[in-house]
Design a protein around this motif. Structure first.
Motif, short mmCIF file in Angstrom:
data_model
loop_
_atom_site.label_atom_id
_atom_site.label_comp_id
_atom_site.label_asym_id
_atom_site.label_seq_id
_atom_site.Cartn_x
_atom_site.Cartn_y
_atom_site.Cartn_z
N THR A 1 -17.88 34.26 -15.55
CA THR A 1 -16.58 34.24 -16.33
C THR A 1 -15.28 34.15 -15.47
OG1 THR A 1 -16.16 36.60 -16.49
CG2 THR A 1 -17.68 35.52 -18.36
N GLN A 2 -15.47 34.09 -14.16
CA GLN A 2 -14.41 34.21 -13.21
C GLN A 2 -14.80 33.23 -11.89
OE1 GLN A 2 -11.29 35.46 -14.00
NE2 GLN A 2 -12.03 36.52 -15.77
N LEU A 3 -15.26 32.22 -12.29
CA LEU A 3 -15.66 31.37 -11.21
C LEU A 3 -14.73 30.75 -10.09
CD1 LEU A 3 -18.17 29.18 -13.07
CD2 LEU A 3 -18.66 31.16 -11.53
N ALA A 4 -13.51 30.80 -10.50
CA ALA A 4 -12.37 30.32 -9.55
C ALA A 4 -12.10 31.31 -8.61
CB ALA A 4 -11.10 29.98 -10.69
N ASP A 5 -12.41 32.54 -9.05
CA ASP A 5 -12.16 33.64 -8.06
C ASP A 5 -13.22 33.65 -7.01
OD1 ASP A 5 -9.89 34.43 -9.50
OD2 ASP A 5 -11.07 35.99 -10.42
N ALA A 6 -14.26 33.08 -7.10
CA ALA A 6 -15.57 33.05 -6.39
C ALA A 6 -15.52 31.79 -5.27
CB ALA A 6 -16.66 33.34 -7.15
N PHE A 7 -14.93 30.74 -5.53
CA PHE A 7 -14.96 29.59 -4.69
C PHE A 7 -13.50 28.99 -4.48
CE2 PHE A 7 -18.47 29.73 -7.15
CZ PHE A 7 -19.83 29.58 -6.27
N GLU A 8 -13.30 28.85 -3.05
CA GLU A 8 -12.06 28.14 -2.73
C GLU A 8 -11.87 26.89 -3.31
OE1 GLU A 8 -9.88 29.91 -1.10
OE2 GLU A 8 -10.80 31.60 -0.81
N LEU A 9 -10.75 26.29 -3.05
CA LEU A 9 -10.63 25.00 -3.96
C LEU A 9 -11.54 23.97 -3.20
CD1 LEU A 9 -6.50 24.88 -4.04
CD2 LEU A 9 -8.18 24.78 -5.93
N HIS A 10 -11.63 24.22 -1.89
CA HIS A 10 -12.57 22.93 -1.28
C HIS A 10 -14.03 23.20 -1.41
CE1 HIS A 10 -12.03 26.37 1.60
NE2 HIS A 10 -13.39 25.83 2.05
N HIS A 11 -14.38 24.29 -1.99
CA HIS A 11 -15.79 24.43 -2.45
C HIS A 11 -16.08 24.38 -3.82
CE1 HIS A 11 -16.49 27.13 1.45
NE2 HIS A 11 -16.87 25.97 1.70
N ARG A 12 -15.18 24.01 -4.66
CA ARG A 12 -15.56 23.63 -5.85
C ARG A 12 -15.94 22.22 -6.23
NH1 ARG A 12 -9.99 26.38 -8.25
NH2 ARG A 12 -10.27 28.42 -7.23
N GLU A 13 -15.96 21.53 -7.21
CA GLU A 13 -16.21 20.27 -7.75
C GLU A 13 -17.71 20.21 -7.52
OE1 GLU A 13 -14.13 17.26 -8.22
OE2 GLU A 13 -12.66 18.95 -8.78
N PHE A 14 -18.40 21.06 -8.42
CA PHE A 14 -19.89 21.12 -8.40
C PHE A 14 -20.03 20.03 -9.55
CE2 PHE A 14 -19.17 25.49 -7.05
CZ PHE A 14 -19.93 25.37 -6.14
N ASP A 15 -21.23 19.38 -9.26
CA ASP A 15 -21.72 18.24 -10.23
C ASP A 15 -22.51 18.68 -11.25
OD1 ASP A 15 -20.79 15.78 -8.71
OD2 ASP A 15 -22.29 16.80 -7.03
N ARG A 16 -22.96 19.90 -11.15
CA ARG A 16 -23.82 20.55 -12.44
C ARG A 16 -24.03 22.14 -12.18
NH1 ARG A 16 -29.51 18.05 -13.16
NH2 ARG A 16 -28.35 16.19 -13.75
N ILE A 17 -23.86 22.82 -13.19
CA ILE A 17 -23.58 23.96 -13.45
C ILE A 17 -24.83 24.63 -14.31
CG2 ILE A 17 -22.50 26.20 -13.90
CD1 ILE A 17 -19.98 24.76 -13.25
N TYR A 18 -25.49 25.62 -13.87
CA TYR A 18 -26.94 26.10 -14.68
C TYR A 18 -26.45 27.42 -15.19
CZ TYR A 18 -30.01 22.09 -13.19
OH TYR A 18 -30.69 20.84 -12.91
N PHE A 19 -26.83 27.78 -16.40
CA PHE A 19 -26.77 29.07 -16.78
C PHE A 19 -28.07 29.38 -17.75
CE2 PHE A 19 -23.68 32.59 -18.55
CZ PHE A 19 -24.61 33.74 -17.91
N ASN A 20 -28.94 30.04 -17.19
CA ASN A 20 -30.19 30.17 -18.14
C ASN A 20 -30.35 31.15 -18.75
OD1 ASN A 20 -31.56 27.63 -17.29
ND2 ASN A 20 -32.45 28.35 -15.37
#
Length: 624
Positions: free
Chosen positions: A68-87
């Motif tokens: 619920t706080q993904l922006a805190d876990a990744f720097e700007l240059h490590h974002r832009e994921f093409d797919r996110i899974y939550f099972n």
């Protein structure tokens, strides 16, 4: 293909990450995360084995990541994921549906910060949890996790849903039942695939400019028509379905009659040029959108607000205006307005207003089908198959009176044969429409209504749709010894039937995914990219002003404008008369739902509040 970046959140024992990583090629990178710390998994041998497999493949693993706080876990240059899974998300232990909805809502709001513009979010839920019709059986909405409504809070729409298959990822072990190392049942589980919605911006009416009699005028587009002027759907090289169906219709009739396409834009029509329309269908004019043209002395091509459209760049709209007097206006007021450079006009409610101009044109050729196509606009009640804007094609033919019966019969037979053939190929499952078109002669003795026995789009729809009309003669149109016949077709309804588009609003979407469904020259079933959008129901009641009266059509129009076409149903519930004051109150039920965008509950509540203010101001009622 460009490398893909996948993000896995909420991993428990990392068995899904380990299994998935072994099915991917080297161009795809995986980042697997979990909320726990490394020490929390130290005593779990399954987790340790999977982590070892991931490290051997070079997969990035992160601990202590709050989904619920993904922006805190990744720097700007490590974002832009093409797919996110939550099972199989779950708050743990015996958390109820409210807690799990909150988890989903915060997760989706977090995803928008780290997902690529064209990215997808995969959410796997157990049988019935999602609350969509795809679940079998479907839970009651209030007892489900309401996944589409929670996704809307993050600006996401459900674009696909399919069964969750453990066999597709061999080695995946579903554990975590009530926060324990116990497996849970995944029979009937579904994978919900979400994509970004277009932003639901507060669209303000644009200002247009047009030249009339050598003078420049400006006007705002009606609020109920925001986003529906100057779309150019019928112009080449558009692959919009209304253009495709129009070209097919014209080509087919061209096999029987010589054609003459009228490509030049029609100018503003002076008062009195609409006798062809008003002679048999004057109610169309009463539903027209009236606007005020104000003289504009600006020397620039566009006004200073930045939203103005120069009409020289939009000749289509220039042809959409008809200089007609508002039947509800006062002549003294008109004179006063025109003295200050203002005049009242209406957007054309039908192409039939151009019939007289077509027939009286010097190049009109008897025996030819003269074709005019374009958008038209009229106020209407909010119903599944009524629309305030649609595209119309008008065929006008003149012939010797002695040939009337033969020409009429030939046209009707060929038109019916073509429509029957076209609609028989409608690819809606189980909706073969052979012999579905009928021409119903009207009591006025001059007109046929073209009915289609439509596929079952819903219980609130009529048994037949009126997609056009054929007028065999018209009072007030005289041209030597010629007889005239007009065919008018609603291209939007026809396109909906042919491609199986259940919502007319989809034809006007700005989402580029819509046109990807249509390949030039072919007809394939339409596949919506926005599935099971949530519905929100609100009631509204108000006291009437006995002196002012109540215009229900205007009520529908105001609701359409305020909600930006998200009200899909207005149902009259009750009428109450106060026993002492005799004052009358009406109560209506409004249903809100989009067809192409994310619509959160909070936004609907805001619209409902604004509607209460608008009807009080415009309709002179008193909300209760």
């Amino acid at each position: 293909m460009a490398p893909r970046r996948l993000l896995l959140v909420g991993e428990g024992n990392f068995s899904f990450a380990a299994a998935l990583s072994e099915t991917l090629d080297d161009s795809t990178s995986v980042t697997a995360t979990c909320l726990q710390r490394p020490a929390d998994l130290a005593g779990d041998p399954v987790a340790q084995e999977n982590l070892q497999r991931l490290r051997e493949r070079g997969t990035e693993v992160r601990f202590g990541v709050d989904c619920t706080q993904l922006a805190d876990a990744f720097e700007l240059h490590h974002r832009e994921f093409d797919r996110i899974y939550f099972n199989f998300p779950h708050c743990g232990r015996k958390a109820g549906v409210a807690k799990n909805r909150e988890l989903l809502a915060k997760f989706f709001q977090s995803c928008k910060d780290v997902l690529a513009p064209e990215g997808e979010v995969y959410v796997a839920l157990c049988r019935g949890q999602g609350g969509t019709p795809a679940d079998k059986p479907t839970r009651e909405w209030h007892n489900s996790w309401q996944v589409v409504a929670m996704a809307a809070l993050g600006g996401f729409i459900l674009s696909d849903v399919h069964p969750f298959s453990c066999e597709a990822v061999p080695g995946y072990k579903c554990t975590g039942y009530r926060s324990q190392d116990k497996s849970f049942h995944v029979e009937g589980a579904l994978n919900h695939i979400f994509t970004r919605s277009l932003p639901f911006e507060d669209s303000q009416p644009r200002i247009f400019r047009t030249k009339v009699g050598g003078r420049w005028f400006s006007f705002p587009e009606p609020e109920a028509l925001v986003g529906k002027l100057n779309r150019g759907f019928l112009e080449a090289p558009s692959c919009h379905p209304v253009r495709t169906i129009n070209e097919k219709l014209i080509a087919e009739l061209g096999k029987v009659f010589p054609l003459k396409r009228l490509k030049r834009p029609f100018p503003l029509l002076p008062q009195g040029s609409t006798s062809a329309l008003t002679s048999w269908n004057c109610d169309i004019l009463s539903a027209a959108f009236w606007i005020s043209l104000r003289e504009d002395d600006s020397n620039s091509e566009s006004l200073t607000d930045g939203t103005t459209q120069d009409m020289e760049d939009f000749l289509e709209l220039f042809s959409e205006l008809s200089l007609l007097k508002d039947p509800g206006s006062n002549s003294k007021e008109e004179a006063h307005e025109e003295s200050y450079g203002q005049t009242t006009v209406c957007l054309r409610p039908s192409l039939l207003v151009h019939v007289q101009a077509v027939i009286q044109a010097p190049d009109f050729v008897p025996g030819y089908l003269h074709i005019l196509s374009g958008p038209v606009f009229r106020k209407c009640r909010i119903l599944p198959f009524t629309m305030p804007a649609f595209h119309e094609t008008l065929f006008v033919i003149g012939f010797n009176k002695n040939l009337k019966d033969g020409c009429l019969q030939s046209l009707l037979e060929h038109l019916k044969g073509f429509l029957d053939s076209l609609l028989t190929h409608t690819l809606l499952e189980g909706s073969q429409l052979s012999s579905s078109v009928e021409f119903v002669f009207q009591p006025n003795g001059k007109e046929y209504i073209i009915n289609v026995k439509r596929p079952n789009f819903g219980p609130d729809c009529a048994k037949a749709l009126i997609i056009g009309s054929v007028v065999t003669s018209a009072t007030g149109i005289m041209h030597k010894d010629q007889c005239f016949m007009f065919v008018s077709m609603n291209l939007d309804l026809l396109a909906m039937l042919v491609w199986g588009i259940s919502d007319w609003r989809m034809l006007w979407t700005f989402d580029h995914r819509f046109l990807k469904n249509f390949v030039s020259g072919s007809i394939e079933p339409f596949k919506s990219y926005c599935l099971y959008p949530p519905c929100y129901v609100h009631d509204i009641s108000f006291w009437l002003d006995e002196k002012k009266g109540f215009d229900e059509l205007e009520f529908h129009t105001v609701a359409r404008a305020v909600s930006r076409d998200t009200v899909i149903s207005i149902q009259f519930l009750s009428r109450f008369q106060h026993p002492k004051t005799q004052q009358v109150s009406l109560c209506y039920r409004l249903t809100y739902q989009t067809c192409d965008k994310a619509l959160p509950q909070q936004q609907v509540s805001s619209m409902q509040s604004q509607l209460r203010k608008e009807i009080q101001q415009r309709l002179h009622v008193i909300p209760r």
